[in-house]
Design a protein around this motif. Structure first.
Motif, PDB file in Angstrom:
ATOM      1  N   ALA A 167      24.011 134.011  67.294  1.00 12.78           N
ATOM      2  CA  ALA A 167      24.297 134.076  68.735  1.00 12.78           C
ATOM      3  C   ALA A 167      23.026 133.832  69.551  1.00 12.78           C
ATOM      4  CB  ALA A 167      24.913 135.424  69.095  1.00 12.78           C
ATOM      5  N   ALA A 168      21.910 134.420  69.116  1.00 12.45           N
ATOM      6  CA  ALA A 168      20.645 134.242  69.833  1.00 12.45           C
ATOM      7  C   ALA A 168      20.167 132.794  69.741  1.00 12.45           C
ATOM      8  CB  ALA A 168      19.588 135.201  69.289  1.00 12.45           C
ATOM      9  N   VAL A 169      20.305 132.169  68.562  1.00 12.63           N
ATOM     10  CA  VAL A 169      19.905 130.771  68.389  1.00 12.63           C
ATOM     11  C   VAL A 169      20.772 129.868  69.270  1.00 12.63           C
ATOM     12  CG1 VAL A 169      19.881 128.835  66.743  1.00 12.63           C
ATOM     13  CG2 VAL A 169      18.904 131.039  66.099  1.00 12.63           C
ATOM     14  N   SER A 170      22.054 130.154  69.334  1.00 14.26           N
ATOM     15  CA  SER A 170      22.970 129.366  70.176  1.00 14.26           C
ATOM     16  C   SER A 170      22.572 129.463  71.648  1.00 14.26           C
ATOM     17  CB  SER A 170      24.401 129.851  69.973  1.00 14.26           C
ATOM     18  OG  SER A 170      25.275 129.183  70.837  1.00 14.26           O
ATOM     19  N   GLU A 171      22.284 130.678  72.094  1.00 17.88           N
ATOM     20  CA  GLU A 171      21.876 130.889  73.487  1.00 17.88           C
ATOM     21  C   GLU A 171      20.551 130.180  73.786  1.00 17.88           C
ATOM     22  OE1 GLU A 171      20.737 134.646  76.362  1.00 17.88           O
ATOM     23  OE2 GLU A 171      22.138 134.989  74.704  1.00 17.88           O
ATOM     24  N   PHE A 172      19.580 130.308  72.874  1.00 17.26           N
ATOM     25  CA  PHE A 172      18.282 129.658  73.027  1.00 17.26           C
ATOM     26  C   PHE A 172      18.457 128.128  73.092  1.00 17.26           C
ATOM     27  CE2 PHE A 172      14.594 127.587  71.104  1.00 17.26           C
ATOM     28  CZ  PHE A 172      13.538 128.123  71.822  1.00 17.26           C
ATOM     29  N   SER A 173      19.308 127.595  72.208  1.00 17.69           N
ATOM     30  CA  SER A 173      19.534 126.153  72.125  1.00 17.69           C
ATOM     31  C   SER A 173      20.111 125.584  73.420  1.00 17.69           C
ATOM     32  CB  SER A 173      20.466 125.824  70.961  1.00 17.69           C
ATOM     33  OG  SER A 173      19.873 126.201  69.747  1.00 17.69           O
ATOM     34  N   LYS A 174      20.923 126.364  74.115  1.00 17.19           N
ATOM     35  CA  LYS A 174      21.506 125.910  75.387  1.00 17.19           C
ATOM     36  C   LYS A 174      20.423 125.736  76.452  1.00 17.19           C
ATOM     37  CE  LYS A 174      25.871 128.304  74.657  1.00 17.19           C
ATOM     38  NZ  LYS A 174      26.653 129.467  75.057  1.00 17.19           N
ATOM     39  N   ASP A 175      19.424 126.592  76.430  1.00 20.36           N
ATOM     40  CA  ASP A 175      18.409 126.598  77.487  1.00 20.36           C
ATOM     41  C   ASP A 175      17.147 125.806  77.162  1.00 20.36           C
ATOM     42  OD1 ASP A 175      19.910 128.204  79.265  1.00 20.36           O
ATOM     43  OD2 ASP A 175      19.372 129.989  78.108  1.00 20.36           O
ATOM     44  N   CYS A 176      16.821 125.676  75.871  1.00 21.37           N
ATOM     45  CA  CYS A 176      15.632 124.919  75.478  1.00 21.37           C
ATOM     46  C   CYS A 176      15.999 123.445  75.402  1.00 21.37           C
ATOM     47  CB  CYS A 176      15.100 125.407  74.130  1.00 21.37           C
ATOM     48  SG  CYS A 176      13.628 124.494  73.588  1.00 21.37           S
ATOM     49  N   LYS A 177      15.316 122.618  76.165  1.00 16.52           N
ATOM     50  CA  LYS A 177      15.632 121.184  76.253  1.00 16.52           C
ATOM     51  C   LYS A 177      14.764 120.335  75.348  1.00 16.52           C
ATOM     52  CE  LYS A 177      18.504 122.342  79.463  1.00 16.52           C
ATOM     53  NZ  LYS A 177      19.762 122.815  79.005  1.00 16.52           N
ATOM     54  N   LEU A 178      13.950 120.966  74.505  1.00 19.28           N
ATOM     55  CA  LEU A 178      13.012 120.217  73.656  1.00 19.28           C
ATOM     56  C   LEU A 178      13.614 119.888  72.303  1.00 19.28           C
ATOM     57  CD1 LEU A 178       9.788 122.270  74.408  1.00 19.28           C
ATOM     58  CD2 LEU A 178      10.654 120.255  75.583  1.00 19.28           C
ATOM     59  N   ASN A 179      13.108 118.847  71.687  1.00 17.15           N
ATOM     60  CA  ASN A 179      13.527 118.461  70.343  1.00 17.15           C
ATOM     61  C   ASN A 179      12.669 119.166  69.340  1.00 17.15           C
ATOM     62  OD1 ASN A 179      15.606 116.709  71.124  1.00 17.15           O
ATOM     63  ND2 ASN A 179      14.095 115.136  71.570  1.00 17.15           N
TER      64      ASN A 179
END
Length: 161
Positions: A149-161
């Motif tokens: 859940a934390a990785v999913s939330e982080f992935s939504k907000d972090c725009k970097l590759n």
């Protein structure tokens, strides 16, 4: 309360407090994702954010830089020594090259890598099961509960590759 009863009550209270502390200490690390403007973090550590996390992935969207900090002690290293951290889970693994740094005040040597690729790390962290984080003979496991859940939330907000 008589002195005869006071001592067993105090001993029982001390025992219960010790057991509660032990249970909390073992399960005291949690996954958290947080966004504040263009600054996004994914951390595994104590709920109290004033305490150092074991794992901290920071995404600075505004300057297109990601930083990984690992707060395991590397007592055999000097500040500035090259270190590579390997993350693995399931069938995935990735390595992140960085260097050791020294914490002010405590002198603890920890790992830090800047300007890194985020996606390979997130790919490993998205696997089910425990994540192993190692460098040489030093290692630590990052628990699974709450990670996806934390990785999913982080992935939504972090725009970097």
């Amino acid at each position: 309360m008589t002195k005869r009863l006071l001592l067993p009550v105090l001993l029982a209270a001390a025992l219960l407090a010790g057991m509660a502390h032990g249970a909390y200490a073992q399960g005291s690390n949690h996954w958290q994702a947080k966004a504040s403007g263009s600054f996004v973090t994914l951390r595994y550590g104590p709920l109290d954010e004033r305490e150092k996390p074991l794992f901290l992935l920071s995404c600075l969207n505004g300057v297109n830089i990601a930083v990984l900090s690992v707060y395991m002690d590397f007592p055999q290293r000097e500040p500035g020594d090259a270190i590579t951290i390997k993350l693995s889970a399931g069938g995935q693994s990735t390595s992140v090259a960085g260097e050791s740094a020294q914490e002010d005040g405590t002198g603890v040597i920890y790992f830090e890598a800047g300007d890194i690729a985020v996606k390979p790390i997130l790919k490993v962290l998205s696997e089910t099961g425990q994540v192993s984080m190692t460098t040489g003979a030093i290692g630590n496991d990052l628990a699974e509960p709450g990670r996806l859940a934390a990785v999913s939330e982080f992935s939504k907000d972090c725009k970097l590759n």
